[in-house]
Every structure is written in C-alpha cells, then in structure tokens.
Design a protein around this motif. Structure first.
Motif, PDB file in Angstrom:
ATOM      1  N   LEU A 172      -7.437  19.079  39.331  1.00  0.00           N
ATOM      2  CA  LEU A 172      -8.413  18.682  39.966  1.00  0.00           C
ATOM      3  C   LEU A 172      -8.274  17.405  40.868  1.00  0.00           C
ATOM      4  N   LEU A 173      -7.484  16.535  40.395  1.00  0.00           N
ATOM      5  CA  LEU A 173      -6.974  15.249  41.133  1.00  0.00           C
ATOM      6  C   LEU A 173      -6.649  15.472  42.438  1.00  0.00           C
ATOM      7  N   ASN A 174      -5.547  16.457  42.540  1.00  0.00           N
ATOM      8  CA  ASN A 174      -5.070  16.740  43.891  1.00  0.00           C
ATOM      9  C   ASN A 174      -6.194  17.417  44.876  1.00  0.00           C
ATOM     10  N   TYR A 175      -7.098  18.006  44.111  1.00  0.00           N
ATOM     11  CA  TYR A 175      -8.112  18.416  44.998  1.00  0.00           C
ATOM     12  C   TYR A 175      -8.934  17.281  45.437  1.00  0.00           C
ATOM     13  N   VAL A 176      -9.380  16.183  44.665  1.00  0.00           N
ATOM     14  CA  VAL A 176      -9.969  15.028  45.036  1.00  0.00           C
ATOM     15  C   VAL A 176      -9.214  14.306  46.074  1.00  0.00           C
TER      16      VAL A 176
END
Ligand code: SF4
Lengths: 420, 169
Positions: B155-159
C-alpha cells in the motif's frame, strides 16, 4: 433496494451507492492510532517524505497502551508519536494526564459522531459504532495511507442483524449480552461482516453500555459493530459534538446476511473461559474456580457505569486475602468523576488498587501482568493464550459485577453469593 | 511471483497474540519481532524457519488485534507466504498492505498439506503445487484493486504514487 446503516455511511463516503462485496476507496472523517501502532506508520510516512497530513484536525494520536511509559523502549515509541504530533500539528494528540484509552476517550471528546467513517489502527475501533459511526480497525500501513490521503480501501461488508428483546435479569449487563452472542456465533461468526445491534433492549441501554457491546464485535471477527443513533445518542453528543453530523438508519427492506433474535430474559451473567471469548458459560455452571487477580478496566468495561456497578458490590466489603484487585478508570474524566462520587474510596477501602488511565494489564503490558499458572477474572475483551502475561496463565472474561463479586469470594462467582 | 519452500503447519484460530505476544510490542524493529514470531505456539519456529518457508494455518488465521507487527514478524522471519482456510480480516488487510502473500485454500486442500511438505506457489495465478504429495490446489484470485496494491509491492508504494500525482511529495 434498501440499505443498512453501514452501507449508507459507506455510500456517502464513496459518493455513490455501493454494493455489498465490492472493493471501494472511501473518504475518511477521522483516523487514529496508539503508541503501538502509530510508530510503524510514522516510520512509513517519514520514509515517504510526507509534507502534511490530510487534515490535522482529523487525526488522533493516543499513547495509551504502554503509557505512562512502562520501560525505555516504550518511552522511545511514545516519544516518536509525540514528536510526530508536534511536527505535523496534530490537534488530537493526548498526553499522559489528558490521555485515556482511545476508544473511550474519543467519544468523550465528541469525536465519535453519527454518520462518520472512522478508521483506527487498533482492532477495537469498532467500539465507536455505538455512536452510529462506521468505525473499523485497520493496520498501521492503512493508518499511514489514511493520514496521507484521507482515504481507505474497504470491501463493502454484509451486515448481520442482532435483535434483543425481553427483560434483563438483575445482574445481567451489556457485557453479558455480547459474551452470550459471541458464545452463540463463535469467534469467526461475523468475519468480514458488520454486526448491527437492535431491539428494545439496546434502545434502553446507556451509551456506556452500548459501547461495551460494539467493542467486542471484533471478538466475533466482525468488521465493526453498529447501533442506530436515537434520542439517547443525541442526548449524549448534543453538547460535545466537535463537528456537524448526519444520522443514518437502516431501511426496512435492507438486506441482511443473517438475523438473530435473543430473548435476554433467558440470559444469565456470562463468563468466557480460556482461551477464546466464545468459550462462554452461564455463571451458574462455572463451578469452583479460584482466582489470583481481578481486573476492572479496559475499553470494554473501564467506564463510569462499570465502576459504579463494581462499587455497588464492593461497598463495605473486603477483597479476599488471596486476590489482588486492580481498577483502572478508562479516562481522566471517568477517574475524576469516580473520585467525586466516592467510588475510588470504596475500591481502596475494600483493598483494591486504582491506577492511572491506561490499557495496562488488558494486553499483558504492565500494571498487573500474570505469572505462570495464575488466573484472573477480567472485564476486558480477550482471553487468548498469554494475553495478560505468562503463556500458562489464564484469563476469564466477565462483567464488572462478576469481577467485583469474584474478588470478594476469591473464586469466580455472582453478586448473589455476596451479601449486599 | 514463484515461491518455493517447506511447510510449517498449525491449527485454527492462530491469533495475533500467538504470532507476536504483546510483551514484544515495545519495538517495531522487524528483525527483533521476527525472533519471537509464534514463540508461544512453537518455540522452535523462529529458530528453525528457513527463508522462503510457508506457514499453513486453519480457520480464522490472524484473529485478534490489529497489530501489523504480526504479519511483519512473519515476513521478517523469512516466510514466503501464509496459506489458510480463512483469515481474520485485519490480518488479511495488513498482509496485503505490507506485501506478505496470503492465499485462501479450500478446507480439504489445507488438510491435505502436512508439516515438511514442499510447496511451489505461483502467487499471481493462485496455484499451489504440493511437490511432496504431487498434488495441485487453487486459490481464488484477488480483486483488481488489491492486485494493483500487490503489484506495486504494498500500500505504501500506492500512497507514494498518489502523493506524487498530487504533487505533494
Ligand atoms: S484496553 Fe485492551 S483491548 Fe482496549 S485498546 Fe487497550 S489493549 Fe486494546
């Protein structure tokens, strides 16, 4: 087709009518975390080089688990949270002294309001559903994403409806209703689903009592628990609401995955045996179980009404010589009010110790950790292996009435066995 | 992603207190957490688990708290993927969000797998091959949005991608 209250709130935060089962990105009204879950998120956010949070008013940081700092490592964790709060101008950071257990503190602050979509990096975020919000527990990375973007990904859950009717027995509390319910449906009985609690019995409960029920939705695997707002809710929030709010109610023709009906007049006080909250037995079938510790506190039962109930039983009594009794009011406000009403005196007279607001022994952190082979009666929500200390210790879950009576008796028992 | 390793098999309701007891939550260092992974359930696990091994659980794997320390400790212990009959929902989200592959298999498939079996898993297709028993199982594919998160590696890469699009980092 009609929608449930949970579906309506999610729809409002997605901007269109959602369908059960789809994965959506929803707008978040409030996101919070504690001293265990926030540090992981803070590491992530700092690595990303975050410049600002989505809304400094709508982020909560509450170091409540191992605070006041229990050791050097926890002190470092709390420090990290504190510094982050300062750097990003987080308005709802609560320092020791103003800090209480997050899920009890936020409603007190007028932050848990009907119609809100709330995510908390703590599984008991579901507690806030008692106020008519859709509130669900997430992990640290989810919290980081919510803080950065103001949104969360969700699978639109199905809802199970629980209807309670009949008259509650003298020592039966909302804790007993939820323990009984979990005993019936099991610890995975509501996995991924919303538990909507309704019926005349729920309508007659105070907000304190309602929040005990929604608190334990996660113990049945639920995504959240929710109760439709009514006059009792509005009375509670009218002077404290921080923001405007919107009341949603389930449509008559809303679709439910299942519907359960319980006649509460048949429900006795319940005790959940180790090591699962579903291992419930009525108090009359408990047998002779000696205890070493009795704990009254936590986000489940550390509220004023809970302390009142325990004090009613402990007044003028002495705690059994073999029992250590620990009482932890969930927030400073509750602590002070308990003091004003003379409850703290009653506890101390009886031989209990009363500590500053914190999660404390609930998760075996500090303030009453169990040794090997020890047994506790506890008003908390989990009795997993090692939850309150040594992996070979045992936790029995019950209401404050049962915990108080057991502390006097030295074994698990009911207030009826204590002369009042 | 193709993963290969040996199985550590456990039962139903492996909760987050068993995965990582609260007494170790005063740190968020993955390596430190990995040392205590599953300690109260199987004292040998953390010492003996090999890079790429799999945990296989029963129903309701990861129930209990929202502590991301649970999947983090599993991932940091070197586990390649967790397979179970079903997962508790916060554990499920956390695993996806941190990029720990998890697969839900049918009950009879999970029962077919034993400790020590060697598996080969194609996470993209959801295919699990039991090399020891010469059998193949299939997990349901992830919904589109979750596949995007998994492909981005969490998810962090998405953020990060979103924040960049908005010009906020
Ligand atoms: S009181 Fe217990 S259950 Fe509630 S937030 Fe604290 S540790 Fe979690």
């Amino acid at each position: 087709m009609g929608q449930t209250i949970a579906e309506k709130i999610i729809s409002a935060h997605v901007g269109r009518e959602v369908i059960v089962g789809e994965i959506v990105k929803a707008k978040v009204d409030f996101a919070y975390a504690n001293d265990i879950t926030a540090p992981l998120a803070i590491n992530h956010l700092e690595n990303l080089g975050l410049k600002k949070v989505f809304d400094p008013e709508r982020v909560g940081l509450i170091p409540d688990h191992f605070a006041p700092n229990k050791d050097i490592k926890s002190a470092e964790q709390c420090k990290k949270v504190r510094e982050f709060a300062k750097k990003y101008g987080i308005k709802n950071y609560f320092e020791v002294g103003r800090m209480g257990i997050e899920h009890v503190l936020l409603p007190e602050e007028g932050i848990a309001l009907p119609g809100m979509l709330i995510v908390g990096a703590d599984s008991h975020t579901c507690t806030l559903g008692a106020f008519g919000a859709f509130a669900t527990g997430v992990g640290s990375t989810d919290f980081a994403a919510a803080v950065a973007l103001g949104e969360v990904w969700l699978k639109v859950p199905e809802t199970i409806k629980f209807i309670y009717y009949g008259k509650m027995g003298k020592w039966v509390t909302s804790k007993d209703l939820i323990l009984y319910t979990i005993g019936k449906i099991g610890v995975a009985g509501a996995t991924y689903k919303v538990m909507e609690f309704t019926g005349e019995v729920i309508n007659n409960l105070s907000m304190d009592a309602r929040a005990t029920i929604t608190n334990m939705a996660i113990e049945a695997g639920g995504k959240t628990g929710i109760i439709e707002p009514d006059d009792v809710t509005e009375m509670y929030i009218k002077d404290i609401a921080k923001w405007p709010y919107k009341i949603y109610k389930s449509d008559k023709d809303a679709q439910y995955a299942e519907v359960y009906e319980f006649d509460v007049s048949k429900i006795e006080p319940q005790v959940a045996f180790p090591h699962l909250p579903e291992n419930t037995k009525p108090i009359s079938e408990v047998g002779n179980i000696k205890i070493d510790q009795a704990f009254i506190g936590s986000c489940t039962n550390g509220k004023l009404e809970d302390l009142e109930l325990a004090a009613q039983i402990l007044k003028g009594k002495k705690i059994h010589p073999d029992v250590r009794m620990i009482v932890i009011p969930a927030t400073p406000k509750i602590y002070r009010e308990a003091m004003r009403r003379g409850l703290i005196d009653i506890f101390m007279e009886a031989g209990a110790t009363v500590s500053a607001p914190t999660c404390g022994p609930c998760l075996g952190g500090h303030m009453g950790v169990l040794a090997k082979g020890e047994r506790a009666i506890s008003t908390t929500n989990r009795n997993f292996v090692g939850r309150m200390g040594h992996p070979e210790s045992e936790v029995y879950l019950a209401s404050p009435a049962i915990a108080a009576a057991s502390a006097i008796l030295g074994r698990i028992g009911s207030p009826e066995e204590v002369e009042l | 992603m193709i993963l290969k390793g040996k199985v550590w098999k456990y039962g139903d309701n492996i909760d987050t207190d068993l995965i990582i007891p609260a007494r170790y939550l005063n740190t968020s260092d993955p390596k430190e957490l990995a040392k205590h992974c599953l300690e109260d359930l199987d004292i040998n696990f953390a010492k003996s688990v090999k890079e790429g091994d799999f945990i296989v659980g029963g129903k309701n794997f990861g129930s209990g708290s929202s502590r991301e320390h649970a999947p983090v400790s599993i991932k940091a212990a070197g586990v390649g993927a967790v397979l179970a009959k079903s997962f508790a929902r916060i554990f499920y989200r956390n695993a996806i969000n941190i990029g720990l592959p998890i697969l839900e298999l049918k009950e009879e498939d999970i029962e077919d797998i034993s400790t020590g079996d060697e598996l080969e898993i194609d996470t993209g297709k959801g295919i699990v091959r039991n090399l020891t028993k010469q059998r193949e199982y299939k997990a349901p594919p992830f919904p589109e949005f979750l596949q995007e998160i998994i492909q981005l590696g969490g998810l962090l890469n998405y953020v990060e991608k979103k924040l960049k699009e908005r010009g906020e980092i």
